[in-house]
Design an enzyme around this catalytic site. Sequence first.
Site, PDB file in Angstrom:
ATOM      1  N   LYS A  98       5.548   4.178  18.592  1.00 24.48           N
ATOM      2  CA  LYS A  98       5.257   5.508  18.456  1.00 24.48           C
ATOM      3  C   LYS A  98       5.978   6.459  19.467  1.00 24.48           C
ATOM      4  O   LYS A  98       6.636   7.665  18.844  1.00 24.48           O
ATOM      5  CB  LYS A  98       4.270   5.738  17.611  1.00 24.48           C
ATOM      6  CG  LYS A  98       3.689   5.162  16.370  1.00 24.48           C
ATOM      7  CD  LYS A  98       2.487   5.566  15.568  1.00 24.48           C
ATOM      8  CE  LYS A  98       1.784   4.436  14.071  1.00 24.48           C
ATOM      9  NZ  LYS A  98       0.401   4.986  13.809  1.00 24.48           N
ATOM     10  N   THR A 122       0.816  -1.027  -0.144  1.00 18.96           N
ATOM     11  CA  THR A 122      -0.181  -0.042  -0.314  1.00 18.96           C
ATOM     12  C   THR A 122       1.031   1.343   0.114  1.00 18.96           C
ATOM     13  O   THR A 122       0.677   1.959  -1.119  1.00 18.96           O
ATOM     14  CB  THR A 122      -0.790   0.037   1.152  1.00 18.96           C
ATOM     15  OG1 THR A 122      -2.095  -1.477   0.886  1.00 18.96           O
ATOM     16  CG2 THR A 122      -1.836   1.099   1.333  1.00 18.96           C
ATOM     17  N   ILE A 176       0.794  13.264   9.445  1.00 25.48           N
ATOM     18  CA  ILE A 176       1.316  14.630  10.491  1.00 25.48           C
ATOM     19  C   ILE A 176       2.814  14.713  10.244  1.00 25.48           C
ATOM     20  O   ILE A 176       3.465  14.009  10.772  1.00 25.48           O
ATOM     21  CB  ILE A 176       0.721  14.352  11.572  1.00 25.48           C
ATOM     22  CG1 ILE A 176      -1.245  13.861  12.077  1.00 25.48           C
ATOM     23  CG2 ILE A 176       1.012  15.617  12.397  1.00 25.48           C
ATOM     24  CD1 ILE A 176      -0.798  13.474  12.661  1.00 25.48           C
ATOM     25  N   ASP A 220       1.592  -0.418  18.804  1.00 24.70           N
ATOM     26  CA  ASP A 220       1.741   0.300  17.755  1.00 24.70           C
ATOM     27  C   ASP A 220       1.766   1.509  18.198  1.00 24.70           C
ATOM     28  O   ASP A 220       3.013   2.675  18.022  1.00 24.70           O
ATOM     29  CB  ASP A 220       0.462   0.142  16.665  1.00 24.70           C
ATOM     30  CG  ASP A 220       0.294   1.433  15.735  1.00 24.70           C
ATOM     31  OD1 ASP A 220       1.483   1.173  15.031  1.00 24.70           O
ATOM     32  OD2 ASP A 220       0.003   2.130  15.834  1.00 24.70           O
ATOM     33  N   GLU A 239       9.691   9.836   8.978  1.00 32.45           N
ATOM     34  CA  GLU A 239       9.044  11.208   9.128  1.00 32.45           C
ATOM     35  C   GLU A 239       7.399  10.003   8.820  1.00 32.45           C
ATOM     36  O   GLU A 239       6.784  10.962   9.903  1.00 32.45           O
ATOM     37  CB  GLU A 239       8.670  12.207   7.828  1.00 32.45           C
ATOM     38  CG  GLU A 239       7.403  13.400   8.363  1.00 32.45           C
ATOM     39  CD  GLU A 239       7.745  13.770   9.331  1.00 32.45           C
ATOM     40  OE1 GLU A 239       8.546  14.520   9.964  1.00 32.45           O
ATOM     41  OE2 GLU A 239       6.756  13.530  10.465  1.00 32.45           O
ATOM     42  N   GLU A 281      -6.501  -4.226  10.841  1.00 28.48           N
ATOM     43  CA  GLU A 281      -6.302  -5.582  10.254  1.00 28.48           C
ATOM     44  C   GLU A 281      -6.949  -6.701  10.484  1.00 28.48           C
ATOM     45  O   GLU A 281      -7.200  -7.180  11.612  1.00 28.48           O
ATOM     46  CB  GLU A 281      -4.614  -5.575  10.587  1.00 28.48           C
ATOM     47  CG  GLU A 281      -3.616  -4.636  10.093  1.00 28.48           C
ATOM     48  CD  GLU A 281      -2.033  -4.756  10.065  1.00 28.48           C
ATOM     49  OE1 GLU A 281      -1.791  -6.322   9.859  1.00 28.48           O
ATOM     50  OE2 GLU A 281      -1.665  -3.863  10.232  1.00 28.48           O
ATOM     51  N   GLY A 338      -3.278   5.600   5.790  1.00 26.33           N
ATOM     52  CA  GLY A 338      -3.725   5.710   4.365  1.00 26.33           C
ATOM     53  C   GLY A 338      -2.131   5.869   3.262  1.00 26.33           C
ATOM     54  O   GLY A 338      -1.558   6.534   3.434  1.00 26.33           O
ATOM     55  N   VAL A 358      12.779  19.986  -5.695  1.00 26.49           N
ATOM     56  CA  VAL A 358      14.691  19.812  -5.840  1.00 26.49           C
ATOM     57  C   VAL A 358      16.095  20.700  -6.598  1.00 26.49           C
ATOM     58  O   VAL A 358      16.836  20.429  -6.409  1.00 26.49           O
ATOM     59  CB  VAL A 358      14.796  18.110  -6.483  1.00 26.49           C
ATOM     60  CG1 VAL A 358      15.886  17.282  -6.194  1.00 26.49           C
ATOM     61  CG2 VAL A 358      13.865  17.487  -4.961  1.00 26.49           C
TER      62      VAL A 358
END
Lengths: 393, 393
Positions: free
Chosen positions: A199, A10, A130, A195, A123, A184, A296, A30
């Site tokens: 983070k 994905t 975000i 999870d 990131e 999932e 997403g 760039v």
Amino acid sequence: MKAAIMGYGTIGSGVAEVLRVNRDVIAKRVGEPIDVKYILDLREFPGDPEAGKLVNDVNVIVNDPEVKLVVETMGGVHPAYEFVRANLEAGKSVTTSNKALVADMGAELIKVARENQVNFMFEASVGGGIPIIRILQTCLTGDVVEEITGIVNGTTNYMMTEMTENGSDFDDVLKDAQSKGFAEKDPTADIEGYDASRKIAILTSIVAGQTVDYQDIPTEGITHIDSQDIRYASKMGRKIKLLARMVKTGDTYCCRVAPYLLPSEHPLYPVDGVFNAVFVKGNMLGDSMYYGSGAGKLPTASAVVGDVVAMAKHEKRHIFVDWKDEKLELSDPSEQTNRYFVRANKVHIFPDAKIIPAGVDNETGFVTSLLSEKEMKEKTELLGKVFKIIRFA
Amino acid sequence: MKAAIMGYGTIGSGVAEVLRVNRDVIAKRVGEPIDVKYILDLREFPGDPEAGKLVNDVNVIVNDPEVKLVVETMGGVHPAYEFVRANLEAGKSVTTSNKALVADMGAELIKVARENQVNFMFEASVGGGIPIIRILQTCLTGDVVEEITGIVNGTTNYMMTEMTENGSDFDDVLKDAQSKGFAEKDPTADIEGYDASRKIAILTSIVAGQTVDYQDIPTEGITHIDSQDIRYASKMGRKIKLLARMVKTGDTYCCRVAPYLLPSEHPLYPVDGVFNAVFVKGNMLGDSMYYGSGAGKLPTASAVVGDVVAMAKHEKRHIFVDWKDEKLELSDPSEQTNRYFVRANKVHIFPDAKIIPAGVDNETGFVTSLLSEKEMKEKTELLGKVFKIIRFA
């Protein structure tokens, strides 16, 4: 400039799409276009616009001096770690969306990048679209960060929102989230808070400059939250949300992942559905909050491509990241203080308790005064039957 | 490393305070401490911890080769422009919190900085402590920015919040804001939207890479908003807020500053009081929002110091900023479409109008279907007596 993508799931296919659709604007930023030369995946993707770029041996990428930028979107720690490391050692910058890899090996891979005068960026590993990593590393640099509180898991935030808005039960909401692709098949990592704990470990590591082991973080998921808890929360004008928190305590930090009762005036209160948001408090800045799509395909890919642009603009120039391999000893979480919402069959040992009437039989719901985790634990042992304890945020 | 501050008012003294209080953590991030050597101000500050650093001739700063970092917090375009320019030409990097200077002379000063291989930064000129400039320039670089909608003026947001929460009248709220220091003695620039219009001009300029003249932006303040408008808004489940908007339209942008009716599901809806927030929509990222203190001594100073740290880390290395002096022709605002809330004595020429009953005599409040500004203007001329028109966001 040539890039390679390792893992065409994905996020990986999203990265290819962002680089394709926004090619011109990225080239302007760039100074030259960025094109994908290889995609590493063992699967085949007939009919895909990038199908001709598929390779199944990582060494094709590692050994091609033309490839300067590598994207890792495979997931899992191995062989992602070995593949990322080989590319860094070959003088290529690498960005990853893989929080497991960053939580486990972040400091090590930053060191390898520094030794090879390239960059390792991540990131997209926290908060999806975000840009919280870059905000902490390059924007809030005049501040001492005193608190980070994040809604960093879209699956559980969607579930808690559905339970709050529709009064649904946990199991039904989980099935609904799975059918919509928001959870999932094996939802353990999300609903048990693992999870979120990885983070907040990553965010705390980059603020502290040392490695936080996510296994040191007290972590409680949302599996025990039921529709009666939600009813109590509404009576209190609050919402239950899974929060990942870090609070500065002297020279170190205290971390916790747990469901919390958020008051309506908190900036995170309106953050619903699959959206993520991170609240940051600085000693000069005061309160701030960063909100966006936490997961997403395209929002996450957008964050990865932000790193690709940064790496392209800093070719052969390592950007210093202060994250050492040395382990950070977190402060004792039992010293942390909170108010607690409790459902139990006794209340008398909490003289200052505020009773919450929500019409639930055979129990009393009440809110305690400010207590340390240790005091709360001692009192709880005297309570008799305890049905639920949820912290106030 | 030595710094100088030009202008020792609220923000300037805040910058000195942030550099003093957070000296150690800033030294760690930069690699060496940053100390203020001079403060330029014509006033005297007896008893102030920095009083010994006061000078009243800008040339003391310009001619001291030890000073590498300069902070401009004087306000106004002149002589701030001349002072900033002289320092850039002397090889010093400069950051400013001065939106008037940046809106008028941003492109020019960036060019001077580039020619002298130093940096001109202006994070604090928009959104106070919200790092929106750096987010647009270095984080959302994989995206095409399709919309920016900001609550970028704390004074008017405080006033609209008070009017909404307490049903107060405009004049009373203005007096209250002035007495609390949230509005200036002459509040024109805030309440007429001129401050917001300069800020959206700056944000659009850095997204477009060309200069937007804020005088080209249709700007409407909040002075005509009354307590009956607020009552209608509540009936519609909306809040009235002064928004500064930019929407991408083909190869250019459409900008507007005006009061808008925000729906409850919009991320900006809960942003109340003196807080600011900027909503950004990217073509890949989707919706995002950045929230924080839009004004105030320390939050704004925190943003200035973020720039000081960045300038210190990039001594003698110009960071490319794509903002040319060339003027950007904004798209025709009369082509923009909106739904409108209208208070008038007739409604029949809007066949799709939705009547809003709010118990106000001798008028009808209603919401139109989607119309262009031009169509709306034509219809309005046929309306007879029009008491109010407010756009839907």
